[in-house]
Design an enzyme around this catalytic site. Structure first.
Site, short mmCIF file in Angstrom:
data_model
loop_
_atom_site.label_atom_id
_atom_site.label_comp_id
_atom_site.label_asym_id
_atom_site.label_seq_id
_atom_site.Cartn_x
_atom_site.Cartn_y
_atom_site.Cartn_z
N SER A 167 86.63 97.91 129.26
CA SER A 167 87.83 98.75 129.25
C SER A 167 87.40 100.18 129.50
O SER A 167 86.25 100.56 129.23
CB SER A 167 88.53 98.65 127.89
OG SER A 167 89.49 99.68 127.72
N TYR A 180 88.87 98.28 118.47
CA TYR A 180 88.90 97.91 119.88
C TYR A 180 87.90 98.74 120.69
O TYR A 180 87.11 98.19 121.47
CB TYR A 180 90.31 98.09 120.42
CG TYR A 180 90.49 97.70 121.88
CD1 TYR A 180 90.73 96.37 122.22
CD2 TYR A 180 90.43 98.65 122.89
CE1 TYR A 180 90.91 96.00 123.55
CE2 TYR A 180 90.60 98.29 124.22
CZ TYR A 180 90.83 96.96 124.54
OH TYR A 180 91.00 96.60 125.86
#
Length: 282
Positions: A167, A180
């Site tokens: 990401s 995350y």
């Protein structure tokens, strides 16, 4: 002339070349979102595909049908990637079904968002377990199969290819999402360390770092004109990413067209990591 952003800006259709004919692929978390698009694109490129999922039998079977429509084989395989036992069983099934494995796309991931002071250990462990430990467990099984079989030059220049789905938040801090972001930062160095260790075995390991992609996990960020306009302040290219944008990048990284690409994170983010807030001098 600049076009005002809308929630319907999409990626242009681009045909997928048949660069993976004869190869066997496994995509984790493949019954929705990015994983679904990647699995279908690998099939369109000629690979037989195992569609991993943990919930949603009907959705997984729909992906299998979409892949088979391209004239290749596909099967669904239910397994929790954070479970060592289930991952081992899944890879045994892959080899039994397809004979071997050439491509692993480590895509399975989730979010359990929370203000840091309120984050529970369960929220932390769930995200790290799936997003990071899951990638370790699947990559370890894939490497074992790649090393057992070695290079088959009639199939690929490499003994195997691993694509780790990361990401932009392996680079960009994200308040309220510490678990995350930590998992994605971990994926970066897991991928790079694995790439360094495996390159002499002709196993290529790389990563894709998506930016803002139109998936069910982030509907609130793009589903209204107001939300979409706000999101576009972070994306210099002026449109949201589509799962197909990531899928095409995955096909390329899995193919021999990228044979000399090792240990690289490919950012597919419309320029989000260019810090657009500084475009006018900050």
């Amino acid at each position: 002339m600049t076009t005002a952003p809308t929630t319907t800006s999409t990626a242009p259709p681009v045909a997928i070349p048949k660069t993976l004919v004869g190869q066997k692929a496994l995509v984790t978390g493949a019954n929705s979102g990015i994983g679904r698009a990647v699995a279908i694109a690998l099939g369109e490129a000629g690979a037989d595909v195992v569609v991993n999922y943990v919930v949603g039998d009907d959705a997984a079977n729909e992906v299998v049908a979409a892949i088979r429509s391209h004239g290749v084989n596909a099967v669904a395989c239910k397994a929790d990637v954070s479970s060592e036992e289930q991952v081992a069983a899944m890879f045994r099934e892959v080899v039994e079904r397809f004979g071997t494995l050439d491509i692993l796309v480590n895509n399975a991931g989730l979010q359990r968002d929370s203000a840091f002071q309120s984050m529970t250990l369960a929220q932390w462990n769930t995200v790290l377990g799936v997003n990071l430990t899951g990638q370790f467990l699947c990559a370890r099984e894939a490497v074992r199969e790649f090393m057992r079989r070695g290079v088959n030059p009639e199939v690929s220049c490499a003994a195997g290819k691993i694509i780790c789905m990361s990401s932009v938040h392996q680079e960009i801090p994200w308040a309220g999402h510490a678990n995350y972001a930590s998992s994605k930062g971990g994926i970066k160095l897991l991928m790079e360390s694995l790439a360094q260790e495996m390159a002499p075995h002709r196993i290529r390991v790389n990563a894709i770092a998506p930016g803002a992609i139109r998936t069910p996990i982030n509907t609130g960020a793009w589903s209204t004109p107001e939300a979409y306009k706000s999101l576009m302040t972070l994306v210099p290219y002026g449109r949201i990413g589509e799962p197909e944008d990531i899928a095409r990048a995955a096909v390329w990284l899995a193919s021999d067209l990228s044979d000399y690409v090792v240990g690289t994170t490919l950012f597919v983010d419309g320029g989000m990591t260019l810090y657009p807030g500084f475009a006018t001098g900050g």
